[in-house]
Design a protein around this motif. Structure first.
Motif, PDB file in Angstrom:
ATOM      1  N   ARG A 264       0.852  -1.184   0.000  1.00 19.27           N
ATOM      2  CA  ARG A 264       0.000   0.000   0.000  1.00 19.27           C
ATOM      3  C   ARG A 264       0.893   1.240   0.000  1.00 19.27           C
ATOM      4  O   ARG A 264       1.840   1.314   0.773  1.00 19.27           O
ATOM      5  CB  ARG A 264      -0.896   0.008   1.233  1.00 19.27           C
ATOM      6  CG  ARG A 264      -1.934  -1.092   1.255  1.00 19.27           C
ATOM      7  CD  ARG A 264      -2.699  -1.082   2.562  1.00 19.27           C
ATOM      8  NE  ARG A 264      -1.994  -1.860   3.553  1.00 19.27           N
ATOM      9  CZ  ARG A 264      -2.328  -3.092   3.929  1.00 19.27           C
ATOM     10  NH1 ARG A 264      -3.370  -3.680   3.397  1.00 19.27           N
ATOM     11  NH2 ARG A 264      -1.642  -3.733   4.836  1.00 19.27           N
TER      12      ARG A 264
ATOM     13  N   ASP B 280      -2.682   3.558  -3.281  1.00 20.10           N
ATOM     14  CA  ASP B 280      -2.628   2.295  -4.017  1.00 20.10           C
ATOM     15  C   ASP B 280      -2.713   1.130  -3.055  1.00 20.10           C
ATOM     16  O   ASP B 280      -2.169   1.191  -1.944  1.00 20.10           O
ATOM     17  CB  ASP B 280      -1.294   2.153  -4.766  1.00 20.10           C
ATOM     18  CG  ASP B 280      -1.080   3.193  -5.834  1.00 20.10           C
ATOM     19  OD1 ASP B 280      -2.063   3.765  -6.322  1.00 20.10           O
ATOM     20  OD2 ASP B 280       0.095   3.422  -6.189  1.00 20.10           O
ATOM     21  N   ASP B 281      -3.381   0.070  -3.494  1.00 18.35           N
ATOM     22  CA  ASP B 281      -3.315  -1.198  -2.773  1.00 18.35           C
ATOM     23  C   ASP B 281      -3.523  -2.323  -3.782  1.00 18.35           C
ATOM     24  O   ASP B 281      -4.001  -2.089  -4.889  1.00 18.35           O
ATOM     25  CB  ASP B 281      -4.322  -1.257  -1.615  1.00 18.35           C
ATOM     26  CG  ASP B 281      -5.738  -1.502  -2.058  1.00 18.35           C
ATOM     27  OD1 ASP B 281      -6.066  -2.674  -2.371  1.00 18.35           O
ATOM     28  OD2 ASP B 281      -6.525  -0.540  -2.091  1.00 18.35           O
ATOM     29  N   ALA B 282      -3.141  -3.537  -3.396  1.00 17.39           N
ATOM     30  CA  ALA B 282      -3.133  -4.668  -4.320  1.00 17.39           C
ATOM     31  C   ALA B 282      -4.443  -5.446  -4.364  1.00 17.39           C
ATOM     32  O   ALA B 282      -4.539  -6.436  -5.087  1.00 17.39           O
ATOM     33  CB  ALA B 282      -1.978  -5.612  -3.962  1.00 17.39           C
TER      34      ALA B 282
ATOM     35  N   ARG C 171      -2.093  -5.029 -11.518  1.00 15.77           N
ATOM     36  CA  ARG C 171      -1.774  -5.650 -10.235  1.00 15.77           C
ATOM     37  C   ARG C 171      -2.200  -4.845  -9.010  1.00 15.77           C
ATOM     38  O   ARG C 171      -1.913  -5.239  -7.888  1.00 15.77           O
ATOM     39  CB  ARG C 171      -0.278  -5.918 -10.158  1.00 15.77           C
ATOM     40  CG  ARG C 171       0.163  -6.978 -11.133  1.00 15.77           C
ATOM     41  CD  ARG C 171       1.582  -7.413 -10.862  1.00 15.77           C
ATOM     42  NE  ARG C 171       1.894  -8.549 -11.685  1.00 15.77           N
ATOM     43  CZ  ARG C 171       2.586  -8.483 -12.804  1.00 15.77           C
ATOM     44  NH1 ARG C 171       3.052  -7.335 -13.223  1.00 15.77           N
ATOM     45  NH2 ARG C 171       2.819  -9.573 -13.498  1.00 15.77           N
ATOM     46  N   HIS C 172      -2.840  -3.704  -9.241  1.00 17.94           N
ATOM     47  CA  HIS C 172      -3.279  -2.886  -8.115  1.00 17.94           C
ATOM     48  C   HIS C 172      -4.338  -1.893  -8.586  1.00 17.94           C
ATOM     49  O   HIS C 172      -4.621  -1.806  -9.774  1.00 17.94           O
ATOM     50  CB  HIS C 172      -2.098  -2.146  -7.471  1.00 17.94           C
ATOM     51  CG  HIS C 172      -1.576  -1.012  -8.284  1.00 17.94           C
ATOM     52  ND1 HIS C 172      -0.737  -1.173  -9.357  1.00 17.94           N
ATOM     53  CD2 HIS C 172      -1.785   0.322  -8.183  1.00 17.94           C
ATOM     54  CE1 HIS C 172      -0.440  -0.002  -9.883  1.00 17.94           C
ATOM     55  NE2 HIS C 172      -1.068   0.934  -9.190  1.00 17.94           N
TER      56      HIS C 172
END
Length: 154
Positions: A67, A85-87, A122-123
């Motif tokens: 994150r 951002d996070d996955a 991917r995120h």
């Protein structure tokens, strides 16, 4: 809410900063927002701190590592842009507030000038922009800006 801001609308400040949310305390991020808005006072700063706090809290509560959080001044310094951002592939969603939460996106929606989600392979990035050139709040929460005009009770 928007799903993709126009590229022409985004002019990131080269001095923008990125924080690793898994290694940085939320308190430090709130202080970073205050530092970024050192020339502003009142609702502008308070709204920005609250929006950043909600985005970060949502990433911790609902997102997956890694994150990160970015703070940028955009559009010739007229807006503060907060990106988290996070996955996790899960998308933010409004829900009915209850004892366990549900107020975060409602607050972001009212306090930010605009916000949205950008999906990447991917995120995801959940972002919000707050106008810095208006008196009072972002202009989307008139009840906050109007509070200072309430008559005093003598």
């Amino acid at each position: 809410m928007s799903t993709q801001p126009g590229i022409s609308e985004r002019e990131p400040n080269p001095s923008g900063v990125t924080y690793d949310l898994d290694a940085t305390a939320t308190r430090e991020l709130r202080q970073a927002v205050r530092r970024a808005l050192a020339g502003y006072r009142g609702f502008t700063v308070d709204d920005a701190v609250l929006v950043a706090d909600e985005l970060i809290s949502n990433a911790h509560r609902h997102g997956d590592a890694p994150r990160t959080c970015r703070l940028d001044l955009t559009r010739q310094g007229r807006y503060l842009r907060i990106e988290v951002d996070d996955a996790s592939p899960r998308q933010p969603r409004h829900r009915t507030p209850d004892g366990s939460g549900g107020r975060g996106l409602m607050l972001i929606d009212r306090l930010a000038s605009t916000w949205g989600v950008e999906n990447h392979p991917r995120h995801k990035t959940v972002w919000a922009e707050l106008a810095l050139n208006r008196d009072g709040s972002s202009g989307r929460a008139p009840h906050l800006a109007a509070a200072r005009d309430w008559p005093s009770r003598d």
